[in-house]
Design a protein around this motif. Sequence first.
Motif, PDB file in Angstrom:
ATOM      1  N   TRP A 222       0.097   9.603   2.913  1.00 15.93           N
ATOM      2  CA  TRP A 222      -1.222   9.121   3.307  1.00 15.93           C
ATOM      3  C   TRP A 222      -1.333   9.103   4.824  1.00 15.93           C
ATOM      4  CZ3 TRP A 222      -1.014   4.747   6.330  1.00 15.93           C
ATOM      5  CH2 TRP A 222       0.097   3.909   6.184  1.00 15.93           C
ATOM      6  N   TYR A 250      -5.267  -0.450   2.499  1.00  7.17           N
ATOM      7  CA  TYR A 250      -3.804  -0.493   2.497  1.00  7.17           C
ATOM      8  C   TYR A 250      -3.395  -1.867   2.997  1.00  7.17           C
ATOM      9  CZ  TYR A 250       1.069   0.775   3.444  1.00  7.17           C
ATOM     10  OH  TYR A 250       2.442   0.824   3.472  1.00  7.17           O
ATOM     11  N   GLN A 257      -1.011   0.860  -1.017  1.00  3.58           N
ATOM     12  CA  GLN A 257      -2.448   1.080  -1.080  1.00  3.58           C
ATOM     13  C   GLN A 257      -3.033   0.241  -2.195  1.00  3.58           C
ATOM     14  OE1 GLN A 257      -2.341   5.410  -1.616  1.00  3.58           O
ATOM     15  NE2 GLN A 257      -3.173   5.195  -3.660  1.00  3.58           N
TER      16      GLN A 257
END
Length: 639
Positions: A222, A250, A257
Amino acid sequence: MNLLTTIAFLCAAFFSTTASSQVLTPEELTDPAGMLRASLSPDGRHIAAIIFNGLNHGLILIDTDTLAVKKLIQGKRFSKGYWSYNKAPRDLTWADNDLIAIDYGYDAESIDLQGKRVRMLGDAVLGRVDSGPNAGQLIVMRDEKNDLVARCHARTGECTRFSRPPGRVIQRAFDRQGNLRAVTLVNSAFFKDVSTISNWYKPADKETWTKLAEFSVTDEYWIPVHVPDEPDTLVINSRIGRDTHALFNYDIQQRRQTELLAGHPTQDIVSWGGIDKAAFDYVETSGMLPQQVWFDPAWALMQKQIDALLPGRINVISGDPARAVLVHSHGDVDPGTWYFFDIAKKSLVTVGKVMPEIDPARMRPMEVISYKAADGLSIPAYLTRPAQSTGPAPMVVLIHGGPVARDRWEWDADVQLLANRGYLVFQPQFRGSSGFGRRFEQAGFGQWGKAMQDDITDGVRHLVSQSIADPRRICIVGASYGGYAALWGLVKTPDLYRCAISFAGVTDIEYMFSDASDRVGDKVSRETMTRRIGDKKMSVQLFDPVSPLKHAARIQAPVLLMHGKDDERVPVSHGKKMRDALAANGKPVTWLAFDEEGHGLLYVKNRIQYYEAMLEFLGKHIPPQPLQTPAAAPSATSH
């Protein structure tokens, strides 16, 4: 809402227009003159715009009340010793109502509304802070070589530099006050077995950076997008645990997350942002027809109103939905038009065009279609039909590069030139293309010349079976990976194509791992290639069977090879090797190399030569006029 009469193009001092016929010329499609950038001042009173007349870039100021135009900067060429360079504006950002930050491509400065320099700022301006105590200040790249970023006052020149952990930055995230709070780094030192991606976070009241997560460069990872006001929270873009890229909260403390903020089941979210650098106000999806979604109700309503006034386009809006809005409208038949929308007057006025010579009424629309591959996978594609086509049309199969890339619903000079000259243009988004989710993208890994090529073949056969494409007049064309696919199409399905054009095409996969390209010397690129294409240690089993170069003797149809002599991504040696192999086997090949060009064509004269060579080659082998002798459709033999 009343639509005022469109005013004449405002930049008469920089441009001249001429009447044009129905036949598009390469000169029209490559004319670089136009309004390249435009931005509305915070108070809505002025539009600053960068324009180009084919020779010089200039900066103009438009009064939104009177539409009066004032020239602020005219690009100039400077010489210093052996060096010669242009000092011309390339990008702009409003720092305040009376102050504009200008990027020149190598440094940046702030100027007033008379065009007078106020302060030197650094190497580049990344954005403006529009909220909090630092409103009106700029995010500036102070030293690009060392990746030093700061928040700077454009009027005084005072800057606050941001610290960061060591490593190459590929993503930054700011809070609404313009403070750098999160970064994504790549670390690929030679002593590391595997390059890593790491995400780091810094609280607003501390200078200490904390590593939140680390991944292999070939893993799903991510990236931070925005730092909201909520404590211990990031907004991230991720597809961990799902198929498509989406935006999530997050949790910094729990290192995971959490809530889904914005996502689509079949389309990646590919862009996000706001009215300023430190905001997070909208997202855009990557479907065949992109969608924009605003989180603010006032902006969402304004987007709806503009889309109603300018239907069938992508309308990018900025400004203030209560006062005035600047619209950059573009789409399949329009390379881009800038409009000013005055809320009080309820008027929409044209203020500039990206390519003034292009008339949308002469362009051909891009249709969105889909078809089934042999294994049942649904493949999306764009189809552009020539005007006044009766019966099956000659077709150019236009393959995008990458291959982890994609075509988009936008004005495309290649597509419009071909459709204008009587060709059906087919752009398949074969498996391995990006933007349609992880499973679709990864279905193309290790499939050069195999399933990815079969997807192209299945699309061609589909259009032939529907009597849309003429089976006797089909040519496959592409650049980079698309050039590889064009050449391999002649080897794998010789019954399907009458010719092929490859620009900057890969001609041998094994050679990609040892040529003089910029990939070979980059550790991250080598690891990514191994993951997506295959291990070079398995060349005999994986790469040789699908190498156009090693199977040049099997090619029967004519080939046009074109390449930039200074290409660093796919070196010109790829093209030369293929040219020589075809010639040695007595195959029909035409060769064209461009001086001072890389992995694309920068110079207008070379782009014109490219188009002329392409049209001549296609006209010879798949002429737009119908053929007189009948021919059977391509066979439905298995791959």
